[in-house]
Scaffold this active site. Structure first.
Site, short mmCIF file in Angstrom:
data_model
loop_
_atom_site.label_atom_id
_atom_site.label_comp_id
_atom_site.label_asym_id
_atom_site.label_seq_id
_atom_site.Cartn_x
_atom_site.Cartn_y
_atom_site.Cartn_z
N SER A 39 9.72 14.66 33.04
CA SER A 39 8.65 15.60 32.72
C SER A 39 8.49 15.81 31.22
O SER A 39 9.41 15.53 30.44
CB SER A 39 8.91 16.95 33.40
OG SER A 39 10.10 17.52 32.89
N VAL A 41 6.50 18.94 28.57
CA VAL A 41 5.86 20.25 28.53
C VAL A 41 4.96 20.32 27.30
O VAL A 41 5.42 20.07 26.18
CB VAL A 41 6.90 21.39 28.50
CG1 VAL A 41 6.20 22.74 28.57
CG2 VAL A 41 7.90 21.25 29.64
N ASP A 173 22.59 25.89 37.06
CA ASP A 173 22.52 25.10 35.82
C ASP A 173 22.38 26.04 34.62
O ASP A 173 21.50 25.87 33.79
CB ASP A 173 21.37 24.11 35.86
CG ASP A 173 21.49 23.04 34.77
OD1 ASP A 173 22.62 22.82 34.28
OD2 ASP A 173 20.47 22.44 34.40
#
Length: 301
Positions: A39, A41, A173
């Site tokens: 991904s 952003v 996480d």
């Protein structure tokens, strides 16, 4: 593939992303503010029409002097099937479940096609906690934050985690890169795509040690291991730093280095030691963390 061909493909893909965002009412910019394995952003502006027709977006932007959002674009073509079917839906569900908490970023909407998934997120402008710690460390010429600031941020983190647990979500996480700061220096907890929902009646143990070894997301994270110490056979003698070349040895080093390297108060060291207990029943839970004497204002300690 040659560099020029790759560049043309990247340009074509980005133009498609711009068009797909524009069709949904967002003007995607070239400014990339983050990235992951599958991904990227970007900053984007929400159009006036989109704000009018999206109540969550309108609420998120209320009182702000801008219409800027962050759009996370996940490549479904690059992501493995397990990520697309399991982890991405889990991330979206987690974001929706924690939407109303001040310490969690807001998600205006999500949409997808065969190639990509889009997550329209609240912009958290000041970057992550690791960047902040490094900046402050340089200014202070001393590693780390002042203890009062650390206490303030840790309180906010505990508040966010309590909210997540109340929604049946375990983060799994926790690290500085998944903790963002907004314009006012307030904390926002991100990175929930490794969340899981514990069984009914299960009381999550402290997050940093919750992962089973095969699901550890950041085993070599510099602040310490992200796996539980339960499977380890602890050695009675303190290891030397030069011996910390494997994950088991790294975990041992972390436990023994607490007293050697921390320049914090005894109360802070006691809290950290309680979080890093090898045995889960001896480890502090969130309620105990919130009631710890280090969490009280300095004047009350």
């Amino acid at each position: 593939m040659k560099g020029s061909s790759r560049h043309r493909l990247d340009q074509r893909a980005f133009m498609e992303q711009m068009r797909e965002c524009r069709d949904k009412g967002y003007l995607l910019s070239l400014k990339q503010i983050g990235s992951g394995t599958f991904s990227k952003v970007y900053l984007a502006c929400a159009t006036h029409e989109r704000i009018q027709h999206n109540l969550k977006l309108s609420s998120d932007l209320q009182g702000k002097r801008h219409t800027i959002v962050a759009i996370k674009i996940v490549s479904m073509a690059k992501a493995p099937m397990e990520f697309s079917r399991k982890f991405l839906p889990r991330e979206i569900s987690s974001l929706n479940a924690t939407y109303k908490h001040l310490r969690c970023p807001k998600t205006a909407e999500t949409y997808q096609n065969n190639q990509r998934s889009y997550l329209v997120l609240e912009l958290v402008a000041r970057g992550d906690l690791l960047e902040h710690i490094n900046t402050v460390s340089d200014l202070r010429c001393c590693l780390g934050l002042e203890e009062e600031e650390a206490r303030r941020l840790f309180w906010q983190l505990v508040s966010a985690m309590v909210h997540c647990h109340s929604a049946g979500i375990v983060h799994r996480d926790l690290k500085c890169e998944n903790i963002l700061l907004d314009d006012r220096g307030l904390l926002k907890l991100t990175g929930p795509h490794f969340c899981s929902w514990p069984d009914p009646g299960h009381q999550p143990s402290q997050e940093a040690y919750l992962l089973p070894p095969k699901h550890s997301t950041s085993p070599h994270y510099p602040s310490g291991p992200k796996q539980p110490p339960e499977p380890l056979s602890l050695h009675p003698a303190p290891p030397s730093p030069s011996s910390c070349t494997s994950l088991p040895r790294l975990r041992l080093c972390q436990l023994y280095w607490i007293e050697e390297t921390l320049l914090s108060t005894l109360e802070c060291q006691d809290l950290i030691r309680g979080l890093l207990q090898p045995h889960p029943h001896a480890r502090l839970d969130l309620q105990q963390v919130a009631a710890h004497r280090w969490m009280l204002p300095a004047t009350h300690v």
